[in-house]
Design a protein around this motif. Structure first.
Motif, mmCIF file in Angstrom:
data_model
loop_
_atom_site.group_PDB
_atom_site.id
_atom_site.type_symbol
_atom_site.label_atom_id
_atom_site.label_comp_id
_atom_site.label_asym_id
_atom_site.label_seq_id
_atom_site.Cartn_x
_atom_site.Cartn_y
_atom_site.Cartn_z
ATOM 1 N N UNK A 122 4.249 -9.665 -9.137
ATOM 2 C CA UNK A 122 3.586 -9.970 -7.878
ATOM 3 C C UNK A 122 4.143 -11.240 -7.274
ATOM 4 N N UNK A 123 3.686 -11.556 -6.048
ATOM 5 C CA UNK A 123 4.164 -12.751 -5.345
ATOM 6 C C UNK A 123 3.248 -13.924 -5.655
ATOM 7 N N UNK A 124 3.847 -15.070 -5.970
ATOM 8 C CA UNK A 124 3.092 -16.278 -6.312
ATOM 9 C C UNK A 124 3.363 -17.330 -5.247
ATOM 10 N N UNK A 125 2.302 -17.886 -4.697
ATOM 11 C CA UNK A 125 2.439 -18.894 -3.641
ATOM 12 C C UNK A 125 3.213 -20.103 -4.152
ATOM 13 N N UNK A 126 4.225 -20.506 -3.394
ATOM 14 C CA UNK A 126 4.998 -21.692 -3.743
ATOM 15 C C UNK A 126 6.076 -21.468 -4.781
ATOM 16 N N UNK A 127 6.229 -20.237 -5.292
ATOM 17 C CA UNK A 127 7.247 -19.936 -6.295
ATOM 18 C C UNK A 127 8.105 -18.789 -5.767
ATOM 19 N N UNK A 128 9.406 -19.005 -5.690
ATOM 20 C CA UNK A 128 10.306 -17.989 -5.151
ATOM 21 C C UNK A 128 10.370 -16.775 -6.060
ATOM 22 N N UNK A 129 10.556 -15.610 -5.477
ATOM 23 C CA UNK A 129 10.711 -14.394 -6.254
ATOM 24 C C UNK A 129 9.393 -13.763 -6.626
ATOM 25 N N UNK A 130 9.475 -12.722 -7.480
ATOM 26 C CA UNK A 130 8.299 -12.021 -7.985
ATOM 27 C C UNK A 130 8.142 -12.320 -9.468
ATOM 28 N N UNK A 186 -0.260 -12.358 -5.565
ATOM 29 C CA UNK A 186 -0.517 -11.421 -4.462
ATOM 30 C C UNK A 186 0.191 -10.098 -4.734
ATOM 31 N N UNK A 187 -0.454 -8.984 -4.320
ATOM 32 C CA UNK A 187 0.123 -7.652 -4.478
ATOM 33 C C UNK A 187 0.090 -6.926 -3.145
ATOM 34 N N UNK A 188 0.949 -5.919 -3.011
ATOM 35 C CA UNK A 188 0.958 -5.051 -1.846
ATOM 36 C C UNK A 188 0.205 -3.773 -2.192
ATOM 37 N N UNK A 189 -0.767 -3.376 -1.391
ATOM 38 C CA UNK A 189 -1.507 -2.146 -1.689
ATOM 39 C C UNK A 189 -0.583 -0.928 -1.656
ATOM 40 N N UNK A 190 -0.781 -0.036 -2.641
ATOM 41 C CA UNK A 190 0.027 1.177 -2.720
ATOM 42 C C UNK A 190 1.386 0.969 -3.350
ATOM 43 N N UNK A 191 1.652 -0.247 -3.860
ATOM 44 C CA UNK A 191 2.961 -0.551 -4.466
ATOM 45 C C UNK A 191 2.770 -1.208 -5.832
ATOM 46 N N UNK A 192 3.578 -0.779 -6.798
ATOM 47 C CA UNK A 192 3.683 -1.452 -8.083
ATOM 48 C C UNK A 192 5.152 -1.804 -8.313
ATOM 49 N N UNK A 196 0.490 -8.393 2.071
ATOM 50 C CA UNK A 196 0.149 -8.930 0.744
ATOM 51 C C UNK A 196 -1.344 -9.292 0.674
ATOM 52 N N UNK A 197 -1.923 -9.022 -0.489
ATOM 53 C CA UNK A 197 -3.329 -9.313 -0.694
ATOM 54 C C UNK A 197 -3.507 -10.111 -1.989
#
Length: 583
Positions: A441-449, A459-465, A576-577
């Motif tokens: 997932x996406x982390x605030x302030x940290x590049x990449x996943x 943070x995650x995107x709905x409908x995506x893993x 992103x949520x």
């Protein structure tokens, strides 16, 4: 004008690569010589009694052990790549040599025939090892991981110490195996078999070596103790108190001899040579790897084989028998300050001088002192600090090390080595079989996943893993991969895309290909797309060769994770949520 040999574009002769001793002679530092000489003298005090004992173990006259020691040291000094390894007669090879030549030596046990058979056996072992080295089978050295090396050396140290305890206290035991030997030593001490004079000499020698090493490390502790102990034995006539010594040596040196054996003897000798070569190779690679790791050197596995081969061939043509690397003698040389294979040359020269001109020179060297030397060397082999570090850093590798230790200590050096190699291979297979997996997932302030287990608030995107599988995709883990992806699909009824972060996947075999074919079809039936990001070009080429792109949409192979996520967002408009928005 520069000489041709000085020009940068002129390569050294091809043969120099296969004769490291020649290059060593050209680059030898004068400051090494005193340490090499001292270490060679110390080593010779150990080589003589061990060589004679292991010759008897092989069913041969004791003097052949001295011939073998001289020639194998010289052969390895020229062709061996290690600066510190010491080759010679070995206790693990003795029974194998005896088992090979005994059935061929006839009922009367003719010593001359036994020597010829053993010499031909050594030549055959040497040829097998040399051919293996030239064929570049040195990858065997890579089969021992650092934990198994630690375990091997710790187990070897324990085995050596227990094996020398009886000698240290002035008596002998008839037992085979670590536990049996230790039990026999304890019983012998309880029954009063220890020789008080010998025990005082042995324990005193051990204490002297350890104290000198601790407080005066620059002094040649082993040589000092050997000289002092010999003076005590000779000056106070301690042999009258039943203190065993090396004694007067047989005199003479063997001529170059081509082993004379019958043609019918060659097949069984060759079978024995193959078995001995395997044992010698496993032992040498283990010891070479362990000592190279301690010194920060690189193991040249192929050249090690050539060096062992040359040592065996040299011994075989001078009435010797097969040899291998000795961990205890190598430890003695290292502890005595050895800097190069000049140590072995000095040891060989010393044995030659003693054998030809001064057979009585070492008659007062006490056996308990030799036991103390070996024990002190064995203690230097053990790395308890490294084992404790494994316990703190990675418990699985700690237990791997302990398993190797127990294998060597309880089953013997050869089975222990085989166990260590097997455990190393199984450990690699285990990592491929049960690799680390992660949802990203996406982390605030940290590049990449990043791994959502490490960052549960990602943070995650709905409908995506976004799923990462940290291993090659092969037959052993293909089912695990497929089951995990199906589980992800079943857990989220709104799932539309599964992006596989494929950068760690370095291979896809045919079993995994079939699994991906079925998995993609199963996902498509549910309206879910299987997408790959950052797949390596060689792996993508295999995917094409397996014709998987007939099932998996070629547009679902994207160069980066960012591209894959951006494409999903473009097609679905998802945003992103965070955890609070998903609740």
């Amino acid at each position: 004008m520069a000489a041709p040999s000085d020009r940068a574009d002129v390569r050294p002769p091809w043969w120099r690569e296969y004769a490291p001793g020649v290059e060593l002679a050209r680059s030898y530092q004068r400051g090494w010589l005193p340490k090499d000489v001292v270490a060679g003298l110390v080593l010779s005090a150990l080589l003589v009694p061990q060589g004679m004992a292991y010759a008897q173990l092989a069913g041969l006259p004791p003097v052949t052990g001295l011939y073998t020691s001289i020639l194998c040291l010289l052969g390895y000094a020229v062709f061996g790549p290690s600066k510190v390894l010491v080759l010679g007669p070995d206790s693990s090879l003795g029974p194998m040599i005896a088992a090979t030549i005994a059935p061929l030596a006839l009922a009367n046990g003719d010593p001359a025939r036994a020597i010829a058979l053993a010499s031909m056996l050594a030549v055959m072992v040497g040829v097998v090892m040399t051919v293996a080295g030239l064929a570049r089978f040195g990858f065997v050295a890579d089969l021992l991981s650092k934990p198994t090396q630690l375990g091997y050396m710790n187990g070897l140290a324990l085995t050596i110490v227990v094996g020398q305890l009886a000698k240290l206290f002035g008596f002998s035991v008839d037992a085979d195996g670590l536990l049996a030997e230790f039990g026999a030593v304890v019983s012998g001490l309880a029954d009063g078999k220890a020789n008080l004079t010998a025990a005082l000499l042995g324990v005193g020698s051990l204490a002297g070596i350890l104290l000198l090493n601790r407080f005066l490390p620059k002094l040649p502790s082993v040589l000092i103790i050997v000289v002092l102990a010999s003076v005590l034995v000779g000056g106070f006539d301690l042999t009258s108190h039943d203190v065993d010594t090396v004694g007067v040596l047989p005199q003479g040196f063997p001529p170059f001899t081509i082993p004379d054996v019958a043609w019918d003897d060659l097949p069984p000798l060759f079978v024995g040579a193959l078995a001995i070569a395997v044992v010698a190779l496993a032992d040498t690679m283990s010891t070479a790897s362990a000592f190279a790791a301690r010194r920060g050197d690189r193991v040249r596995g192929n050249q090690e084989m050539i060096g062992i081969g040359a040592a065996n061939i040299a011994a075989g043509f001078f009435q010797g028998f097969p040899v291998s690397t000795s961990g205890s003698r190598t430890a003695v040389a290292e502890q005595a300050g050895s800097k190069s294979q000049v140590t072995g040359v000095v040891g060989a020269a010393t044995i030659t001088v003693v054998l030809v001109f001064a057979t009585g020179l070492m008659q007062y060297v006490p056996q308990p002192t030799l036991g103390a030397i070996v024990i002190a060397a064995a203690l230097s082999l053990a790395d308890l600090a490294g084992t404790r570090r494994l316990w703190r850093q990675r418990r699985t590798e700690f237990w791997l090390s302990i398993s190797a230790l127990l294998g060597v200590a309880l089953l013997g050096v050869l089975p222990g080595i085989l166990i260590a190699v097997g455990l190393s291979i199984l450990n690699v297979f285990r990592r491929a079989w049960w690799p680390h997996q992660a949802e990203l997932g996406r982390v605030a302030g940290v590049a990449g996943l990043h791994d959502t287990e490490s960052y549960p608030d990602a943070d995650l995107l709905p409908g995506l893993v976004v799923y990462r599988f940290d291993a090659p995709l092969i037959f052993a883990n293909a089912r695990m991969f497929g089951e995990k992806v199906r589980e992800l699909a079943e857990d989220d009824p709104e799932l539309r895309w599964i992006i596989v972060a494929a950068e760690p996947i370095t291979d896809v075999d045919t079993t995994a290909s079939d699994m991906l074919h079925d998995l993609d079809a199963w996902l498509n039936e549910r309206g879910i797309s299987l997408v790959f990001a950052e797949m390596k070009d060689p792996v993508r080429a295999k995917i094409e060769r397996y014709e998987l792109t007939r099932t998996i949409d070629p547009r679902h192979f994207l160069p980066t994770l960012d591209d894959a996520v951006a494409e999903y967002v473009r097609q679905t408009g998802a945003t992103w949520r965070g955890p609070e928005q998903r609740a």
